[in-house]
Design a protein around this motif. Structure first.
Motif, PDB file in Angstrom:
ATOM      1  N   TYR A  69       0.832  -1.200   0.000  1.00  0.00           N
ATOM      2  CA  TYR A  69       0.000   0.000   0.000  1.00  0.00           C
ATOM      3  C   TYR A  69       0.867   1.250   0.000  1.00  0.00           C
ATOM      4  O   TYR A  69       1.824   1.354   0.771  1.00  0.00           O
ATOM      5  CB  TYR A  69      -0.885   0.031   1.242  1.00  0.00           C
ATOM      6  CG  TYR A  69      -2.021  -0.958   1.238  1.00  0.00           C
ATOM      7  CD1 TYR A  69      -3.039  -0.884   0.289  1.00  0.00           C
ATOM      8  CD2 TYR A  69      -2.100  -1.960   2.205  1.00  0.00           C
ATOM      9  CE1 TYR A  69      -4.086  -1.776   0.291  1.00  0.00           C
ATOM     10  CE2 TYR A  69      -3.152  -2.865   2.226  1.00  0.00           C
ATOM     11  CZ  TYR A  69      -4.142  -2.760   1.267  1.00  0.00           C
ATOM     12  OH  TYR A  69      -5.190  -3.649   1.279  1.00  0.00           O
ATOM     13  N   CYS A 154       2.468   2.580  -9.687  1.00  0.00           N
ATOM     14  CA  CYS A 154       1.490   2.986  -8.682  1.00  0.00           C
ATOM     15  C   CYS A 154       0.108   2.897  -9.304  1.00  0.00           C
ATOM     16  O   CYS A 154      -0.115   3.384 -10.418  1.00  0.00           O
ATOM     17  CB  CYS A 154       1.774   4.413  -8.222  1.00  0.00           C
ATOM     18  SG  CYS A 154       0.646   5.027  -6.945  1.00  0.00           S
ATOM     19  N   ASP A 156      -4.253   3.082  -8.832  1.00  0.00           N
ATOM     20  CA  ASP A 156      -5.448   3.453  -8.080  1.00  0.00           C
ATOM     21  C   ASP A 156      -6.297   2.199  -7.906  1.00  0.00           C
ATOM     22  O   ASP A 156      -6.691   1.565  -8.895  1.00  0.00           O
ATOM     23  CB  ASP A 156      -6.254   4.520  -8.833  1.00  0.00           C
ATOM     24  CG  ASP A 156      -5.507   5.834  -8.949  1.00  0.00           C
ATOM     25  OD1 ASP A 156      -4.784   6.191  -8.005  1.00  0.00           O
ATOM     26  OD2 ASP A 156      -5.644   6.494 -10.001  1.00  0.00           O
ATOM     27  N   THR A 158      -9.387  -0.246  -7.351  1.00  0.00           N
ATOM     28  CA  THR A 158     -10.801  -0.187  -7.708  1.00  0.00           C
ATOM     29  C   THR A 158     -11.656  -0.309  -6.453  1.00  0.00           C
ATOM     30  O   THR A 158     -11.205  -0.798  -5.414  1.00  0.00           O
ATOM     31  CB  THR A 158     -11.170  -1.315  -8.683  1.00  0.00           C
ATOM     32  OG1 THR A 158     -10.982  -2.577  -8.027  1.00  0.00           O
ATOM     33  CG2 THR A 158     -10.319  -1.254  -9.939  1.00  0.00           C
ATOM     34  N   ARG A 177      -6.045   4.003  -0.872  1.00  0.00           N
ATOM     35  CA  ARG A 177      -6.637   4.062  -2.214  1.00  0.00           C
ATOM     36  C   ARG A 177      -5.612   3.812  -3.313  1.00  0.00           C
ATOM     37  O   ARG A 177      -5.990   3.700  -4.487  1.00  0.00           O
ATOM     38  CB  ARG A 177      -7.293   5.423  -2.435  1.00  0.00           C
ATOM     39  CG  ARG A 177      -8.785   5.494  -2.110  1.00  0.00           C
ATOM     40  CD  ARG A 177      -9.192   4.867  -0.814  1.00  0.00           C
ATOM     41  NE  ARG A 177     -10.645   4.867  -0.623  1.00  0.00           N
ATOM     42  CZ  ARG A 177     -11.272   4.310   0.394  1.00  0.00           C
ATOM     43  NH1 ARG A 177     -10.593   3.680   1.352  1.00  0.00           N
ATOM     44  NH2 ARG A 177     -12.593   4.338   0.485  1.00  0.00           N
ATOM     45  N   GLN A 178      -4.351   3.724  -2.966  1.00  0.00           N
ATOM     46  CA  GLN A 178      -3.313   3.464  -3.956  1.00  0.00           C
ATOM     47  C   GLN A 178      -2.345   2.405  -3.438  1.00  0.00           C
ATOM     48  O   GLN A 178      -2.236   2.171  -2.229  1.00  0.00           O
ATOM     49  CB  GLN A 178      -2.521   4.736  -4.285  1.00  0.00           C
ATOM     50  CG  GLN A 178      -3.323   5.789  -5.048  1.00  0.00           C
ATOM     51  CD  GLN A 178      -2.450   6.967  -5.428  1.00  0.00           C
ATOM     52  OE1 GLN A 178      -1.697   7.479  -4.604  1.00  0.00           O
ATOM     53  NE2 GLN A 178      -2.535   7.392  -6.680  1.00  0.00           N
TER      54      GLN A 178
END
Length: 241
Positions: A69, A154, A156, A158, A177-178
């Motif tokens: 993460y 990197c 994003d 889903t 979120r990434q």
């Protein structure tokens, strides 16, 4: 692609651990690509047991994890670095200086990803890559999209992946979120790939991986093109096949 059907999660874990153990027996200095999440936990438990019994050794192994993460430090309890330490690295005879996880605390995505690719290349590539598969067909954090991304990058995440991973957090709002993830190119350059899957929630993704068209809409489908890919899945995960 060779598919091995097992009875249930425990049976799947035993078979997966046996494949990894055989790799270490035949090539003690293997470079392993490792995965996190609930699916490989059973295999890691069995590898720990085999190591404690003196049947295998990780002493000459080096490892590279699939992903991490973005925004989490290595000591964050939700980081994949912490997951690997708790479930494998601290329990076997591996040299922890030879274990590698993308640096989620480095906000410079370009350098983080380039350095990780360079390190794997310098190590001579991955001998055995362990993979799970997401409900949407992702491998690592390579999400469905319009193209296969080759290098570490990197991504994003889903909404479906965030929802699936939220079970490991106190709330869905805490899920990053990434993430940094090994690219499809590095995964496909592994000399051998081992995919494990369990449960009916994975059934559609497993079918698409094994029998659907090769398309970035199901990233795992690219594994059909690998010359040495083993899929070990339980009856529930293979129920759509």
């Amino acid at each position: 692609m060779r598919i091995i059907r097992t009875r249930d999660y425990n049976h799947m874990s035993e078979h997966a651990a046996a494949v990894i153990a055989a790799q270490l027996t035949l090539q003690p200095n293997s470079t392993l690509g490792l995965a996190t999440g609930s699916t490989p936990l059973g295999a890691y438990v069995r590898l720990v047991e085999m190591c404690a019994a003196g049947k295998i050794s990780f002493a000459q192994v080096q490892s590279y994890n699939l992903d991490e993460y973005r925004g989490l430090t290595h000591d964050d309890p939700q980081s994949y670095h912490h997951f690997m330490w708790e479930n494998l690295f601290s329990r076997v005879d591996i040299d922890v200086t030879r274990t590698h996880v993308p640096d989620g605390s480095n906000e410079d995505a370009a350098s983080t990803c380039a350095n990780y690719d360079a390190a794997i290349e310098a190590a001579g590539g991955i001998d055995l890559q362990l993979l799970g598969i997401g409900n949407n067909g992702h491998i690592g954090f390579n999400e469905p999209g319009d193209e296969f991304v080759v290098g570490t990058h990197c991504v994003d995440l889903t909404e479906s992946t965030i929802k699936a991973n939220s079970r490991l957090f106190e709330s869905i709002d805490e899920v990053p979120r990434q993430a940094y993830t090994l690219g499809i190119g590095a995964i496909m350059h592994a000399r051998r790939i081992l995919v494990i899957a369990s449960g009916t929630a994975k059934a559609d993704a497993v079918h698409a991986m094994c029998y659907g068209p090769v398309t970035p809409a199901c990233p795992a489908s690219v594994l059909q093109l690998h010359p040495d890919c083993i899929v070990i899945a339980d009856a529930a995960a293979l129920s759509a096949c």
